[in-house]
Design an enzyme around this catalytic site. Structure first.
Site, short mmCIF file in Angstrom:
data_model
loop_
_atom_site.label_atom_id
_atom_site.label_comp_id
_atom_site.label_asym_id
_atom_site.label_seq_id
_atom_site.Cartn_x
_atom_site.Cartn_y
_atom_site.Cartn_z
N ASP A 170 0.87 -1.18 0.00
CA ASP A 170 0.00 0.00 0.00
C ASP A 170 0.90 1.22 0.00
OD1 ASP A 170 -2.38 -1.46 0.05
OD2 ASP A 170 -2.45 -1.51 2.23
N ASP A 178 -6.71 -1.60 -4.67
CA ASP A 178 -7.79 -1.31 -3.73
C ASP A 178 -8.78 -0.33 -4.34
OD1 ASP A 178 -6.48 -2.90 -1.83
OD2 ASP A 178 -5.49 -1.18 -0.91
#
Length: 189
Positions: free
Chosen positions: A148, A162
């Site tokens: 991330d 995502d």
């Protein structure tokens, strides 16, 4: 044959030559699956390339401030789900991603709706991106940490996979509220 049928032809006939050509579900289905098979790899490649770039350039460095402290680029390895929830259940999230991919593959056989093809393509591309991390990133064995790197202030750090999953999910909710099914039928309740 009526005059209108003579000038326009009947369904399944090519104009002017009277020869029969195949029209209907197989051609329509192919086109919708083509949309799914375009959107999914695009979402997957954007996610994969962005992760490779940020790991190479940003990992083990201070966060990059894009818009002050409101938006930063910062690499973290997330072994859990959204908001790092359930880090001890990485294998469960890996299995969920595999199930999502299988369900999308099964739905693709009945796919006659372009908006649904886009939504499912986004879900598939994002799920494949995060599954790739879980399979190939350390420590491996279906337990790798998802990379991330987009870090807005007061929110979870996330990645483009995502984002694709969330956008696909929102589109599915909208399509469902509008009564549009993956097979192209519309329900008016």
């Amino acid at each position: 044959m009526t005059e209108a049928e003579q000038t326009t032809g009947t369904p399944g006939e090519a104009e002017g030559d009277g020869a029969s050509q195949e029209v209907g579900p197989p051609q329509g289905k192919k086109r919708r699956i083509g949309v799914l098979l375009t959107v999914a790899p695009l979402a997957y490649l954007l996610d994969l390339v962005s992760k490779l770039a940020v790991v190479a350039k940003l990992e083990h460095h201070d966060p990059v401030h894009v818009i002050g402290t409101w938006l930063q680029l910062q690499v973290i390895r997330n072994r859990g789900a959204a908001f790092s929830f359930g880090e001890a259940m990485t294998i469960v999230f890996t299995c969920i991603a595999v199930i999502v991919i299988v369900v999308i593959a099964r739905l693709a056989r009945k796919l006659y709706s372009v908006p649904w093809a886009i939504a499912l393509g986004l879900l598939l591309g994002g799920a494949l991106g995060n599954l790739t991390d879980r399979v190939f990133r350390s420590p491996g064995g279906l337990q790798g940490g998802v990379v991330d790197w987009i870090a807005p202030a007061h929110f979870a750090v996330f990645n483009l996979g995502d984002s694709a999953i969330v956008c696909g999910g929102i589109l599915i909710v909208i399509l469902s509220f509008r009564g549009l099914d993956p097979d192209g039928t519309v329900h008016k309740d």
